[in-house]
Structures are given as structure tokens and as C-alpha cells.
Design a protein around this motif. Sequence first.
Motif, PDB file in Angstrom:
ATOM      1  N   ARG A 116       0.716  -1.348  -0.022  1.00 45.06           N
ATOM      2  CA  ARG A 116      -0.175   0.024   0.006  1.00 45.06           C
ATOM      3  C   ARG A 116       0.906   1.267  -0.162  1.00 45.06           C
ATOM      4  O   ARG A 116       2.075   1.144   0.711  1.00 45.06           O
ATOM      5  N   SER A 117       0.207   2.165  -0.659  1.00 42.02           N
ATOM      6  CA  SER A 117       0.929   3.615  -0.723  1.00 42.02           C
ATOM      7  C   SER A 117       0.015   4.700  -0.203  1.00 42.02           C
ATOM      8  O   SER A 117      -0.748   4.817  -0.874  1.00 42.02           O
ATOM      9  N   ALA A 118       0.605   5.441   0.905  1.00 39.27           N
ATOM     10  CA  ALA A 118      -0.387   6.526   1.409  1.00 39.27           C
ATOM     11  C   ALA A 118       0.056   7.864   0.836  1.00 39.27           C
ATOM     12  O   ALA A 118      -0.563   8.679   1.057  1.00 39.27           O
ATOM     13  N   ASP A 119       1.089   7.912  -0.091  1.00 41.81           N
ATOM     14  CA  ASP A 119       1.339   9.183  -0.670  1.00 41.81           C
ATOM     15  C   ASP A 119       1.483   8.986  -2.067  1.00 41.81           C
ATOM     16  O   ASP A 119       2.509   9.604  -2.786  1.00 41.81           O
ATOM     17  N   GLU A 120       0.426   8.460  -2.752  1.00 50.83           N
ATOM     18  CA  GLU A 120       0.401   8.488  -4.209  1.00 50.83           C
ATOM     19  C   GLU A 120       1.427   7.730  -4.960  1.00 50.83           C
ATOM     20  O   GLU A 120       1.885   7.984  -6.048  1.00 50.83           O
ATOM     21  N   GLY A 121       2.139   6.808  -4.244  1.00 54.73           N
ATOM     22  CA  GLY A 121       3.190   6.067  -5.082  1.00 54.73           C
ATOM     23  C   GLY A 121       4.543   6.301  -4.698  1.00 54.73           C
ATOM     24  O   GLY A 121       5.428   5.848  -5.663  1.00 54.73           O
ATOM     25  N   ARG A 122       4.735   7.066  -3.981  1.00 55.59           N
ATOM     26  CA  ARG A 122       6.202   7.579  -3.710  1.00 55.59           C
ATOM     27  C   ARG A 122       6.856   6.821  -2.863  1.00 55.59           C
ATOM     28  O   ARG A 122       7.875   6.689  -2.978  1.00 55.59           O
ATOM     29  N   THR A 123       6.109   6.322  -1.889  1.00 54.94           N
ATOM     30  CA  THR A 123       6.700   5.062  -0.846  1.00 54.94           C
ATOM     31  C   THR A 123       5.610   4.131  -0.688  1.00 54.94           C
ATOM     32  O   THR A 123       4.477   4.331  -0.847  1.00 54.94           O
ATOM     33  N   TRP A 124       6.255   2.847  -0.339  1.00 55.93           N
ATOM     34  CA  TRP A 124       5.059   1.787   0.036  1.00 55.93           C
ATOM     35  C   TRP A 124       5.482   1.216   1.262  1.00 55.93           C
ATOM     36  O   TRP A 124       6.579   1.143   1.681  1.00 55.93           O
ATOM     37  N   SER A 125       4.217   0.426   1.730  1.00 61.28           N
ATOM     38  CA  SER A 125       4.245  -0.425   3.089  1.00 61.28           C
ATOM     39  C   SER A 125       5.107  -1.539   2.808  1.00 61.28           C
ATOM     40  O   SER A 125       5.405  -2.051   1.649  1.00 61.28           O
ATOM     41  N   ASP A 126       5.311  -2.433   3.744  1.00 61.34           N
ATOM     42  CA  ASP A 126       5.634  -3.583   3.962  1.00 61.34           C
ATOM     43  C   ASP A 126       4.497  -4.438   3.263  1.00 61.34           C
ATOM     44  O   ASP A 126       3.422  -3.870   2.986  1.00 61.34           O
ATOM     45  N   PHE A 127       4.601  -5.576   2.885  1.00 56.73           N
ATOM     46  CA  PHE A 127       3.625  -6.425   2.120  1.00 56.73           C
ATOM     47  C   PHE A 127       2.985  -7.306   3.084  1.00 56.73           C
ATOM     48  O   PHE A 127       3.216  -7.714   4.102  1.00 56.73           O
ATOM     49  N   THR A 128       1.672  -7.541   2.303  1.00 61.44           N
ATOM     50  CA  THR A 128       0.856  -8.500   3.050  1.00 61.44           C
ATOM     51  C   THR A 128       0.550  -9.710   1.992  1.00 61.44           C
ATOM     52  O   THR A 128       0.361  -9.448   0.745  1.00 61.44           O
ATOM     53  N   VAL A 129       0.678 -11.163   2.538  1.00 61.34           N
ATOM     54  CA  VAL A 129       0.557 -12.152   1.718  1.00 61.34           C
ATOM     55  C   VAL A 129      -0.843 -12.345   1.240  1.00 61.34           C
ATOM     56  O   VAL A 129      -1.553 -12.664   2.374  1.00 61.34           O
ATOM     57  N   CYS A 130      -1.295 -12.323   0.238  1.00 57.11           N
ATOM     58  CA  CYS A 130      -2.813 -12.651  -0.256  1.00 57.11           C
ATOM     59  C   CYS A 130      -3.344 -14.017  -0.315  1.00 57.11           C
ATOM     60  O   CYS A 130      -4.407 -14.286  -0.120  1.00 57.11           O
ATOM     61  N   MET A 131      -2.372 -14.845  -0.018  1.00 57.07           N
ATOM     62  CA  MET A 131      -2.609 -16.462  -0.261  1.00 57.07           C
ATOM     63  C   MET A 131      -2.429 -17.000   0.904  1.00 57.07           C
ATOM     64  O   MET A 131      -1.121 -17.181   1.354  1.00 57.07           O
ATOM     65  N   PRO A 132      -3.085 -17.396   1.968  1.00 56.17           N
ATOM     66  CA  PRO A 132      -3.093 -17.931   3.435  1.00 56.17           C
ATOM     67  C   PRO A 132      -2.303 -19.429   3.388  1.00 56.17           C
ATOM     68  O   PRO A 132      -1.466 -19.640   4.148  1.00 56.17           O
ATOM     69  N   ARG A 133      -2.296 -19.888   2.315  1.00 59.25           N
ATOM     70  CA  ARG A 133      -1.404 -21.135   2.240  1.00 59.25           C
ATOM     71  C   ARG A 133      -0.217 -21.478   1.029  1.00 59.25           C
ATOM     72  O   ARG A 133      -0.570 -20.380   0.049  1.00 59.25           O
ATOM     73  N   GLN A 134       0.514 -22.078   1.205  1.00 60.26           N
ATOM     74  CA  GLN A 134       1.561 -22.268   0.188  1.00 60.26           C
ATOM     75  C   GLN A 134       1.036 -22.827  -0.919  1.00 60.26           C
ATOM     76  O   GLN A 134       0.465 -23.789  -0.904  1.00 60.26           O
ATOM     77  N   GLY A 135       1.443 -22.310  -2.169  1.00 61.38           N
ATOM     78  CA  GLY A 135       0.965 -23.068  -3.342  1.00 61.38           C
ATOM     79  C   GLY A 135       1.472 -22.414  -4.525  1.00 61.38           C
ATOM     80  O   GLY A 135       2.241 -21.436  -4.428  1.00 61.38           O
ATOM     81  N   TYR A 136       1.424 -22.876  -5.779  1.00 60.81           N
ATOM     82  CA  TYR A 136       1.846 -22.242  -7.031  1.00 60.81           C
ATOM     83  C   TYR A 136       0.596 -21.666  -7.587  1.00 60.81           C
ATOM     84  O   TYR A 136      -0.136 -22.414  -8.340  1.00 60.81           O
ATOM     85  N   PHE A 137       0.367 -20.428  -7.377  1.00 61.92           N
ATOM     86  CA  PHE A 137      -0.832 -19.608  -7.972  1.00 61.92           C
ATOM     87  C   PHE A 137      -0.583 -18.769  -8.892  1.00 61.92           C
ATOM     88  O   PHE A 137       0.366 -17.673  -8.678  1.00 61.92           O
ATOM     89  N   VAL A 138      -1.125 -18.787  -9.873  1.00 65.20           N
ATOM     90  CA  VAL A 138      -1.140 -17.817 -11.266  1.00 65.20           C
ATOM     91  C   VAL A 138      -2.111 -16.895 -11.183  1.00 65.20           C
ATOM     92  O   VAL A 138      -3.314 -17.246 -11.243  1.00 65.20           O
ATOM     93  N   VAL A 139      -1.898 -15.671 -11.148  1.00 59.59           N
ATOM     94  CA  VAL A 139      -2.907 -14.825 -11.186  1.00 59.59           C
ATOM     95  C   VAL A 139      -2.315 -13.591 -12.264  1.00 59.59           C
ATOM     96  O   VAL A 139      -1.160 -12.959 -12.379  1.00 59.59           O
ATOM     97  N   ASN A 140      -3.145 -13.434 -13.313  1.00 60.02           N
ATOM     98  CA  ASN A 140      -2.800 -12.650 -14.378  1.00 60.02           C
ATOM     99  C   ASN A 140      -2.651 -10.976 -14.040  1.00 60.02           C
ATOM    100  O   ASN A 140      -3.284 -10.741 -12.681  1.00 60.02           O
ATOM    101  N   ASN A 141      -2.201 -10.350 -14.614  1.00 62.13           N
ATOM    102  CA  ASN A 141      -2.157  -8.729 -14.431  1.00 62.13           C
ATOM    103  C   ASN A 141      -3.625  -8.117 -14.475  1.00 62.13           C
ATOM    104  O   ASN A 141      -4.388  -8.654 -15.403  1.00 62.13           O
ATOM    105  N   ASP A 142      -3.945  -7.242 -13.664  1.00 59.44           N
ATOM    106  CA  ASP A 142      -5.051  -6.168 -13.999  1.00 59.44           C
ATOM    107  C   ASP A 142      -6.306  -7.097 -13.604  1.00 59.44           C
ATOM    108  O   ASP A 142      -7.205  -7.292 -14.379  1.00 59.44           O
TER     109      ASP A 142
END
Length: 360
Positions: A116-142
Motif C-alpha cells: 500500500r502507498s499512502a502518498d500516491e506511489g512515492r513510498t510503499w508499505s511492507d507487504f501482506t501475503v494474499c494467499m494464506p496457504r503455500q502453493g503455485y498460484f497464477v494470477v494475471n495482471n489487472d
Amino acid sequence: MSEPRIGRILKDFAPGAGNPRNSEGAFLKRKDGTLLFVFSRFVGASDRDHATANIAAVRSSDGGETWSEPEDLFTSAGHEAVNIMSVSLMRMRNGDIGLFYLVRKTFSDMRMILRRSADEGRTWSDFTVCMPRQGYFVVNNDRAVRLSTGRIVLPAAEHVVTRAPDGGLCYSRALSTFFLSDDDGRTWRESCEMVTLSGIASPIGLQEPGVVELKNGILQSWARTDLGRQYQFSSRDGGDTWSPAVPSRFWSPISPLSVKRLPDGRLFAVWNPVPQYETRAETGNGGRTPLVYALSADEGRSWTPARAIEDDPFCGYCYTAIYVEDDHVLLAYCAGDARTDGQCLNRLRIVHIDQGEMVT
């Protein structure tokens, strides 16, 4: 450089020395009206999906007519990953910019993360993993979608790693699954059901799913197959449970379909139809030409005849990002020429289409 059949080219991110591939991006308008476009920028010598790539950004202050030079936001090395790629962008409920992308740690561990960025893309937060379990998940762009309820949905294809007869790694045919967040991306869970091609002989399964919310709240999803068309399935409970996968009206090779809603309420679809090889040579682009669009004014029950955006037989067009304004659409897609770029995924193109140009 020839112009598309419809619209006009604003920008080509061509491959070059040390930058063999530019692909798979997403758009977002910043609060000051400038456009942010983030994409996968490969570095080194290899253009393979698992090669080293960075997440890069460009900006435009004139509606996409001109763009800044690419700036790397995050690197594979910074993640200690084989690869990072496949971006989605979203305005979060608290006003932050949400940046989603895949992190391929190993050939059995690839998951999407959210910064996440609170300043319109100048700096970014640490990340949150969106998949709770390990696996090989393909998600397309957009592909990240926010529903009318506020829920965020990430459509994914899971490939389970298995062993080939020669001892090498191979992947099972894909199952479509969905990752859901009801607190603006802070926590995530998986849908109650996965979707498979039950009883159908298909080596690849349901790959690269996408999703769009219909006006009645039903979710319509689709996935590419090796059966000559996209298959579709739907959910009436926000993505937890799904109907069986059935053939859709979208004939296509093994190539993705993208669908978004226009401001006037119509659905706008972009894809590759199955080429007619009796009258058209196969030129090594996987059938990913022409690139066409169609419109639906009745929530996908019927569609206008397909119209070509690009149709050079030596090029391939795929992995489309769609950005919609009131009077025009920006499309970003791979547009490589096998004769000059190595493969269709290596060149990234941004095209402007006036909505008045679209035949209904």
C-alpha cells in the motif's frame, strides 16, 4: 511502426540489451490526475516467465500521451525470489494505492502480495501475503476486482507440482480458485470451492481466470483452456461457491480474455479469437493474433460482432490491461513481433481508443 486497426499507439516499451522483456501491467489514476502505469520489467538475458524481473512504474501527466522513464519499484533480489511479475492496481478504501503482484519464490511457491502507498506511489508499505496457504498460484495482471459489497476478489489458477516420468518437475492441470478479503486487503481467505474441468480431457485445465461483477451481484468468471474456447462459471455468494465450468461464447487459443465495465454500463471484452489457419499462417505467436473486442449491453447474454484492434500475423497480442475513462479507453498489452522481438511477450504497448470509435 504501423498503427492498430482501431485507436492509436501512445507508447511502446521495446525490449533491448539487458531488458529482454516488458509485459503485464496495470493502470491507476492518482489523486492529482496523473496516470500511474506499473508493469513487469525483465532484466538480464532471459525473457522466460521465471527469469529475473522487476516491478517498474511510469507516469503520465497528459492522459497517457507521454510517459516518464521507467523506474524500478521492487526487484526480484529484494524479495529473494526467482521472479516478481503480474501487477494489479486498486484504490483502497482509506485512499491508499494498492499494488498487487506475484512473488515466485520457488517452482512450487508463487503467491500474490499486496503493498500500500499512502502518498500516491512515492513510498510503499511492507507487504501482506494474499494467499494464506503455500502453493503455485497464477494470477494475471489487472485481475484484482472490488465488488459492490467492498469485498476484494483475486482469481487464481493453482498448479500442483508433480514429478514427470524422467524425474523432472511438471504441473498438474490448473484448478481455478479465489482469494477474498472483506477488510480492504488486511486479511485474506480462500473461497470454499475450487473449479475444475470435471470429466473433460484437458491437459492444462482452467488457467488464468478473471472475474467481473454483473449488475445483479452475480460474479461471472472465465478461464482459458486448450479446448478452443474460454470456459465460464458463476458465483451467487461473492465468490465462495461456484457453478460448474461450461463453454462460453468466446472461442480462443490458449490465451487470456479480459472484461471490464464501461461508464455507460456495457461490458467490454478483449481477447484472441481462434485463428483460421487454412487462410492464415501460424507464425510462432501461439495464435495470439488478431486482438479483438466486443461489447455487451445485456450483461453478457449477447455480444456485438468482434472487431479487430490489431491483426498483424507476425505479432502476438495478449495480457491486456484496461483503463476506462468517460470518453476513451487505454489498453496496455504485449505486442511483440517474433521476427524482431524474439516472442510476443517481449514488447509492451499502450493504445488509446476513443469510445466513439467503438462500433456497437
